[in-house]
Design an enzyme around this catalytic site. Structure first.
Site, mmCIF file in Angstrom:
data_model
loop_
_atom_site.group_PDB
_atom_site.id
_atom_site.type_symbol
_atom_site.label_atom_id
_atom_site.label_comp_id
_atom_site.label_asym_id
_atom_site.label_seq_id
_atom_site.Cartn_x
_atom_site.Cartn_y
_atom_site.Cartn_z
ATOM 1 N N CYS A 50 12.917 1.667 4.413
ATOM 2 C CA CYS A 50 12.775 2.340 5.546
ATOM 3 C C CYS A 50 14.108 2.520 6.217
ATOM 4 C CB CYS A 50 11.917 1.889 6.495
ATOM 5 S SG CYS A 50 12.225 0.074 6.901
ATOM 6 N N GLY A 115 13.317 -10.716 5.081
ATOM 7 C CA GLY A 115 12.703 -11.243 3.693
ATOM 8 C C GLY A 115 12.290 -10.023 2.952
HETATM 9 N N1 LIG Z 1 7.774 -2.402 3.539
HETATM 10 C C1 LIG Z 1 8.647 -2.537 4.423
HETATM 11 O O1 LIG Z 1 9.506 -3.565 4.485
HETATM 12 C C2 LIG Z 1 9.102 -1.685 5.576
HETATM 13 C C3 LIG Z 1 9.651 -1.763 6.609
HETATM 14 C C4 LIG Z 1 9.673 -0.990 7.726
HETATM 15 C C5 LIG Z 1 9.060 0.159 7.833
HETATM 16 N N2 LIG Z 1 8.325 0.518 6.808
HETATM 17 C C6 LIG Z 1 7.624 1.769 6.943
HETATM 18 O O2 LIG Z 1 6.255 1.477 7.249
HETATM 19 C C7 LIG Z 1 5.637 2.242 6.551
HETATM 20 C C8 LIG Z 1 4.459 1.640 5.901
HETATM 21 O O3 LIG Z 1 5.024 0.924 4.909
HETATM 22 P P1 LIG Z 1 3.870 -0.171 4.237
HETATM 23 O O4 LIG Z 1 5.060 -1.027 3.382
HETATM 24 O O5 LIG Z 1 3.150 -1.044 5.203
HETATM 25 O O6 LIG Z 1 3.363 0.706 3.025
HETATM 26 P P2 LIG Z 1 1.675 0.441 2.072
HETATM 27 O O7 LIG Z 1 1.706 -1.118 2.044
HETATM 28 O O8 LIG Z 1 1.894 1.063 1.123
HETATM 29 O O9 LIG Z 1 0.555 1.252 3.143
HETATM 30 C C9 LIG Z 1 0.611 2.359 3.376
HETATM 31 C C10 LIG Z 1 -0.014 2.637 4.472
HETATM 32 O O10 LIG Z 1 0.011 3.895 5.136
HETATM 33 C C11 LIG Z 1 -1.103 4.541 5.022
HETATM 34 N N3 LIG Z 1 -1.134 6.029 4.374
HETATM 35 C C12 LIG Z 1 -0.518 6.398 2.973
HETATM 36 N N4 LIG Z 1 -0.174 7.735 3.072
HETATM 37 C C13 LIG Z 1 -0.765 8.210 4.233
HETATM 38 C C14 LIG Z 1 -1.125 9.436 4.604
HETATM 39 N N5 LIG Z 1 -0.711 10.637 4.040
HETATM 40 N N6 LIG Z 1 -1.858 9.756 6.015
HETATM 41 C C15 LIG Z 1 -2.183 8.456 6.576
HETATM 42 N N7 LIG Z 1 -2.002 7.425 6.244
HETATM 43 C C16 LIG Z 1 -1.271 7.098 5.166
HETATM 44 C C17 LIG Z 1 -2.271 3.892 3.715
HETATM 45 O O11 LIG Z 1 -3.412 4.140 4.047
HETATM 46 P P3 LIG Z 1 -4.497 3.779 2.828
HETATM 47 O O12 LIG Z 1 -4.998 2.172 3.026
HETATM 48 O O13 LIG Z 1 -5.942 4.733 3.190
HETATM 49 O O14 LIG Z 1 -3.694 4.108 1.596
HETATM 50 C C18 LIG Z 1 -1.626 2.679 4.144
HETATM 51 O O15 LIG Z 1 -2.364 2.116 5.369
HETATM 52 C C19 LIG Z 1 6.298 3.336 5.699
HETATM 53 O O16 LIG Z 1 6.756 4.217 6.271
HETATM 54 C C20 LIG Z 1 7.585 2.331 5.375
HETATM 55 O O17 LIG Z 1 8.736 3.143 5.279
HETATM 56 C C21 LIG Z 1 8.354 -0.443 5.820
#
Ligand SMILES: NC(=O)c1ccc[n+]([C@@H]2O[C@H](COP(=O)([O-])OP(=O)(O)OC[C@H]3O[C@@H](n4cnc5c(N)ncnc54)[C@H](OP(=O)(O)O)[C@@H]3O)[C@@H](O)[C@H]2O)c1
Length: 436
Positions: A50, A115
């Site tokens: 992100c 982390g």
């Molecule tokens: N991972 C990190 O370290 C981090 C840090 C800061 C910010 N982020 C940001 O936070 C966000 C989520 O990351 P994550 O790591 O939690 O991802 P993740 O574990 O892959 O989870 C994705 C989430 O988004 C939902 N989703 C996916 N496509 C969607 C759509 N088109 N419409 C509505 N909901 C949708 C999924 O729903 P379903 O369960 O229904 O598939 C799930 O709840 C991303 O934008 C990422 O860039 C991530």
């Protein structure tokens, strides 16, 4: 050959630029293929999080290789070179190696020492290996970066008490609530009606931190209900109401604090959605999605306060000073890991000569062995032949051990080149074949 990294991060680009260069996992394979398709790019790997997009490469020469990556980034983002290049950084050779080690250790993160970045670096390695975009150099470098990240976290205090993007988001909510009450402290969220949109990794962490900060109930909205329900089961002491994303408007009407953390490529909350909700209270929105889940058009809307991932800097800066001290502990360790990698890289210069030397001695060995065996005639058993062959190989390996080790040992470039030319000359290797 040269190692280089080209990219952008929260340090060089605002979220509105970063979100155009967020490469989702299903787009990594075609992106790696496009980069590898360029004649100047020999090996490549993509780190997409992100807060950063970084492309690590082994290139034929810095000028053409870096230009190839910049052109790819411009094509992918739809931004012109003039719009994009001011936000890009590029590092070359030692600086690229140092940068990667720093990133893997969490020292370049917005939240120092967090982390998540280590698992994202591991993911870069896995995707590079699965898509055959890594060669021996990036494979070694990236694998070493992962072990450096682990070392820093086990051998220093950097990982202890480190916050994360999700805990910073919860702290920002506490800070903003405190500020709205006229003080600059983090206040309890107990009285807030809280919703979390997204039940992925970030949603889970948000709920964990909300519970730790005194929340007793949360509405959890997700596209699929099963995932939300599975998450809720892991927090038996928190009243979690699971709803489908279709209920978002109801939620926005009654909640006072909403966190968004979905991987949607498009905003899921915008001005027209908020206009259509009959809101009963002031609404604070905190979006950690990249691309953003909340459209920038909500800014200025009456009764709404919206924050994106860049706004977390406000709470992060409050904790940073103490953590900077801890980060210093990690610096020596990073320097040691960089030195080890660069020594290995320098030693590669000796490989063609070593291969030619081995090939030359091997051809003498097998020629002399054949002559000796033919003189022994049929009386010599198969077992005896094997023993003599093993003996000849053993002698060659013993003879080679010391010169090969000393040619590969850490030394100045001039010393190594002098030693290589002596070996080339005394063994007359110039015209001998060996795999380079
Ligand atoms: N991972 C990190 O370290 C981090 C840090 C800061 C910010 N982020 C940001 O936070 C966000 C989520 O990351 P994550 O790591 O939690 O991802 P993740 O574990 O892959 O989870 C994705 C989430 O988004 C939902 N989703 C996916 N496509 C969607 C759509 N088109 N419409 C509505 N909901 C949708 C999924 O729903 P379903 O369960 O229904 O598939 C799930 O709840 C991303 O934008 C990422 O860039 C991530």
């Amino acid at each position: 050959m040269h190692i280089a990294v080209v990219g952008l991060s929260h340090r060089t680009a605002p979220v509105e630029v970063r979100e155009k260069l967020s490469i989702a996992e299903n787009s990594i394979q075609p992106s790696l293929a496009a980069l590898k398709g360029n004649d100047h790019v020999l090996e490549t790997a993509i780190l997409s999080t992100c807060n950063r997009l970084e492309i690590y490469t082994v290139i034929t020469n810095p000028e053409d290789g870096i230009k190839a990556v910049e052109d790819f980034l411009s094509g992918y983002s739809g931004l012109s070179n003039e719009e994009l290049i001011p936000h890009l950084f590029s590092f070359h050779h030692n600086d690229a190696v140092e940068h990667l080690m720093k990133v893997a250790a969490g020292l370049d993160s917005m939240v120092l020492g967090e982390g998540q970045i280590l698992s994202q670096v591991k993911k870069m390695v896995r995707l590079g290996q699965e898509n055959n975009s890594l060669g021996p150099i990036l494979n070694r470098l990236l694998t070493q970066a992962v072990s450096t990240g682990k070392r820093v976290r086990t051998e220093t205090n950097l990982g202890t008490g480190a916050v994360s993007i999700s805990s910073a988001a919860v702290e920002l909510a506490q800070l903003k609530l405190g500020q709205s009450q006229g003080n600059d402290r983090l206040v309890s969220l107990e009285s807030e009606k809280v919703a979390v949109v997204g039940a992925g990794r970030m949603g889970r962490l948000l709920i964990q931190h909300l519970q730790a900060k005194g929340c007793s109930s949360v509405v959890l909205l997700n596209r699929s209900k099963e995932r939300a329900e599975a998450l809720a089961k892991d927090f038996p002491e928190l009243a979690i109401q699971c709803r489908l994303l279709g209920d978002l408007n109801d939620c926005l009407s009654v909640c006072s604090l909403v966190f968004t953390s979905t991987a949607s490529e498009q905003p899921i909350i915008d001005r027209s959605r908020l206009d259509s909700c009959k809101r009963s209270s002031f609404l604070r929105l905190i979006d950690i999605g990249v691309p953003r889940n909340i459209d920038s058009d909500v800014s200025g809307l009456k009764g709404v306060e919206s924050h994106d991932v860049d706004d977390l800097q406000e709470v992060v800066s409050r904790n940073q000073e103490a953590r900077q001290q801890v980060a210093l502990q990690a610096q020596g360790l990073l320097q040691e890991e960089c030195r080890l990698f660069l020594e290995w890289w320098d030693s590669l210069e000796a490989v063609p000569t070593i291969n030619r030397l081995r090939a030359s001695l091997e051809s003498i060995r097998s020629e002399e062995l054949q002559k000796a065996l033919s003189r022994m005639g049929p009386d010599f058993s198969a077992r005896e032949r094997k023993v003599v062959e093993a003996l000849s190989k053993g002698i060659i390996n013993k003879i080679l051990h010391t010169p090969v080790t000393s040619l590969r040992a850490p030394q100045s470039r001039t010393d190594r080149q002098n030693a290589l030319s002596v070996v080339e000359s005394i063994f007359d290797l110039a015209n001998k074949k060996g795999s380079d």
